[in-house]
Design a protein around this motif. Structure first.
Motif, PDB file in Angstrom:
ATOM      1  N   MET A 211       0.795  -0.979  -0.020  1.00  0.00           N
ATOM      2  CA  MET A 211       0.096  -0.060  -0.001  1.00  0.00           C
ATOM      3  C   MET A 211       0.715   1.238  -0.031  1.00  0.00           C
ATOM      4  SD  MET A 211      -2.751   1.597   2.907  1.00  0.00           S
ATOM      5  CE  MET A 211      -1.586   1.775   3.950  1.00  0.00           C
ATOM      6  N   CYS A 212       2.020   1.256   0.788  1.00  0.00           N
ATOM      7  CA  CYS A 212       2.675   2.457   0.995  1.00  0.00           C
ATOM      8  C   CYS A 212       3.681   2.713  -0.391  1.00  0.00           C
ATOM      9  CB  CYS A 212       3.879   2.241   1.994  1.00  0.00           C
ATOM     10  SG  CYS A 212       3.009   2.404   3.530  1.00  0.00           S
ATOM     11  N   GLN A 213       4.007   1.538  -1.165  1.00  0.00           N
ATOM     12  CA  GLN A 213       4.519   1.623  -2.387  1.00  0.00           C
ATOM     13  C   GLN A 213       3.369   2.238  -3.450  1.00  0.00           C
ATOM     14  OE1 GLN A 213       5.859  -2.023  -3.707  1.00  0.00           O
ATOM     15  NE2 GLN A 213       7.428  -2.193  -2.548  1.00  0.00           N
ATOM     16  N   ASN A 214       2.276   1.790  -3.500  1.00  0.00           N
ATOM     17  CA  ASN A 214       1.274   2.312  -4.357  1.00  0.00           C
ATOM     18  C   ASN A 214       1.005   3.784  -4.047  1.00  0.00           C
ATOM     19  OD1 ASN A 214       1.218  -0.087  -5.535  1.00  0.00           O
ATOM     20  ND2 ASN A 214      -0.598  -0.727  -4.413  1.00  0.00           N
ATOM     21  N   LEU A 215       0.816   3.892  -2.905  1.00  0.00           N
ATOM     22  CA  LEU A 215       0.492   5.625  -2.549  1.00  0.00           C
ATOM     23  C   LEU A 215       1.546   6.598  -2.179  1.00  0.00           C
ATOM     24  CD1 LEU A 215      -2.668   4.568  -0.330  1.00  0.00           C
ATOM     25  CD2 LEU A 215      -2.681   5.309  -2.708  1.00  0.00           C
ATOM     26  N   ASN A 216       3.004   6.073  -2.364  1.00  0.00           N
ATOM     27  CA  ASN A 216       3.869   6.862  -2.368  1.00  0.00           C
ATOM     28  C   ASN A 216       4.000   7.531  -0.945  1.00  0.00           C
ATOM     29  OD1 ASN A 216       6.531   8.066  -3.218  1.00  0.00           O
ATOM     30  ND2 ASN A 216       5.539   9.663  -3.931  1.00  0.00           N
ATOM     31  N   VAL A 217       3.963   6.707   0.407  1.00  0.00           N
ATOM     32  CA  VAL A 217       4.067   7.152   1.617  1.00  0.00           C
ATOM     33  C   VAL A 217       5.236   6.234   2.024  1.00  0.00           C
ATOM     34  CG1 VAL A 217       1.834   8.206   1.973  1.00  0.00           C
ATOM     35  CG2 VAL A 217       2.265   5.844   2.358  1.00  0.00           C
ATOM     36  N   SER A 218       5.948   6.579   3.141  1.00  0.00           N
ATOM     37  CA  SER A 218       6.941   5.986   3.892  1.00  0.00           C
ATOM     38  C   SER A 218       6.240   4.710   4.755  1.00  0.00           C
ATOM     39  CB  SER A 218       7.656   6.744   4.924  1.00  0.00           C
ATOM     40  OG  SER A 218       8.267   7.826   4.009  1.00  0.00           O
ATOM     41  N   LEU A 219       6.928   3.598   4.610  1.00  0.00           N
ATOM     42  CA  LEU A 219       6.482   2.530   5.742  1.00  0.00           C
ATOM     43  C   LEU A 219       7.614   2.805   6.805  1.00  0.00           C
ATOM     44  CD1 LEU A 219       4.951   0.010   6.685  1.00  0.00           C
ATOM     45  CD2 LEU A 219       6.594  -1.226   5.307  1.00  0.00           C
ATOM     46  N   LEU A 220       7.138   3.462   8.033  1.00  0.00           N
ATOM     47  CA  LEU A 220       7.915   3.670   9.192  1.00  0.00           C
ATOM     48  C   LEU A 220       8.263   2.426   9.828  1.00  0.00           C
ATOM     49  CD1 LEU A 220       6.052   6.771  10.903  1.00  0.00           C
ATOM     50  CD2 LEU A 220       8.417   6.588   9.355  1.00  0.00           C
TER      51      LEU A 220
END
Lengths: 274, 161
Positions: A211-220
């Motif tokens: 999901m983070c890859q798809n939405l361009n957010v960081s996975l903390l």
């Protein structure tokens, strides 16, 4: 008034999720304890989950009352440098249901921000209820009087959670709230006896990572399930202190560090002083 | 109104699935309960009033469905192996599944009232109402709107901690 109160707050982090029961309050508490381990930092934890305030129990503060003084409401202090405020402290009994519609909830949130005498704060952590409704709109609106560093969004690996979390990410974008990153809780379980790893909540659609890859957010970070986490929360003890060797503790510490780094890097102290 | 009464008039029992806490399995239970009742030969409907996080459509594999209107109101989506479980959820009204429903209380209340009274449920033995966590607008509005009808009661869901 809000501006004046919040002027002495250096960093503000919102802990959000579209989904309930994924570990927002748990993470908020762990983050608060982790940041307050540095005695030079002043940490404030604000619980705006009005219907289901978990923070008093998780922080070992059940039964505490809020005191008023000339300078406003006094937070309840866990440590000298860690103050907590929650509607839980205003209830006469912990089982009292707060059955309020939106406008009344908004009023209390505003009061929390306006009337609580936090003093000088390095980190204000705001724990929220699940959803994208009154509480979330209000907190973003009221905190626009100060600077919100960003939101940490919490999920678990399964699609039923992710589908709500994607909405929350869209909410953040809609209200122009920066996203510090996503935390995936309940991410695998390692049996203490046989050391085998199981996926209790299988990431059928790729989990937070995809999901983070798809939405361009960081996975903390990903935090594994550890029964000690739930126990510590129930007992009001700091999980990091109770289980320093747990793989979950290691994950949490990394996440805390990344959040701190984000806040330090994206913040311009000069603006605050003016 | 007569129309309002008509849409729920054919529903024998209404059951609410509640919890103060999120993530304990309300939607899961609502779904399984509906499937089990259907398996036992009952006519079943599910009303998903979790406006911010509607989970039921995905659980019944109808997340891409749309709803239509008829003379007596909205036609529910029919799900399950024999397409005999009637489902209404705000999930069906979203243009895109990732759209956040960022509504304040009054707007949520209006939609819930519509969901309760404007869906053409037909004849049902059980209508299961899945709710979001908490004790706020959705819950107050749902109970208020359902009060004139056959409200059987509430099933409360929790986890051990």
């Amino acid at each position: 008034e809000l501006r004046a109160r919040l002027r002495a707050v250096r960093h503000t982090v919102l802990v959000l999720s579209g989904k309930g029961g994924v570990g927002k309050s748990t993470l908020s508490a762990v983050l608060a304890h982790g940041l307050a381990a540095d005695e030079t930092k002043q940490v404030a934890l604000l619980d705006i989950d009005i219907c289901g305030p978990s923070i008093p129990k998780i922080m070992g503060l059940e039964g505490e009352q809020v005191h008023q003084s000339g300078s406003g409401w006094s937070p309840v202090y866990v440590e000298e440098n860690l103050g907590v405020m929650s509607v839980g402290f205003l209830l006469s009994s912990p089982d009292d249901a707060v059955i309020w519609r939106g406008p009344k909830k908004n009023g209390l949130i505003k009061q929390f921000l306006r009337d609580v005498d936090w003093g000088e704060v390095d980190y204000l952590i705001v724990d929220t209820p699940p959803g994208t409704s009154d509480e979330h709109l209000s907190i973003v609106q009221y905190l626009s009087a100060t600077h919100i560093d960003g939101a940490v969004i919490v999920t678990t690996p399964q699609e039923v959670s992710l589908q709500d979390v994607r909405k929350e990410i869209n909410f953040c974008r809609k209200v122009k709230l920066p996203i510090i990153g996503v935390v995936e809780n309940m991410s695998g379980f390692v049996c203490p006896k046989c050391k085998n790893e199981s996926q209790i909540f299988p990431p059928t659609t790729g989990g937070a990572e995809k999901m983070c890859q798809n939405l361009n957010v960081s996975l903390l970070g990903k935090v594994p399930l550890d029964p000690q986490i739930g126990k510590s929360c129930d007992r009001g003890q700091s999980f990091l202190a109770e289980a320093p060797e747990s793989p979950a503790t290691l994950s949490y510490r990394n996440i805390i560090q990344r959040i701190q780094e984000y806040c330090e890097q994206h913040h311009l102290p000069e603006e605050k002083i003016m | 109104t007569r129309a309002e009464r008509a849409n729920l008039a054919g529903v024998r029992h209404i059951l609410l699935v509640l919890s103060g806490k999120g993530g304990v399995g309300k939607s899961t239970l609502s779904t399984e309960l509906a499937l089990a009742l259907r398996h036992a030969g009952k006519r079943v409907g599910i009303l998903d009033v979790d406006l911010c996080g509607p989970s039921i459509p995905r659980m019944l594999r109808v997340q891409d469905s749309a709803v239509h209107q008829c003379d007596s109101g909205w036609v529910p989506v029919f799900v399950g192996q024999d397409k005999a479980i009637a489902l209404m959820s705000i999930g069906f009204l979203l243009e895109r599944p990732d759209d956040a429903v960022v509504w304040r209380g009054p707007k949520k209340n209006a939609l819930i009232k519509q969901f309760v009274t404007d869906v053409a449920w037909g004849e049902l033995d059980f209508l299961i109402v899945d709710t979001p966590p908490g004790t706020s607008d959705e819950h107050i509005s749902t109970v208020e709107a359902l009060r004139p009808f056959q409200l059987l009661g509430a099933v409360l869901v929790t986890t051990p901690q």
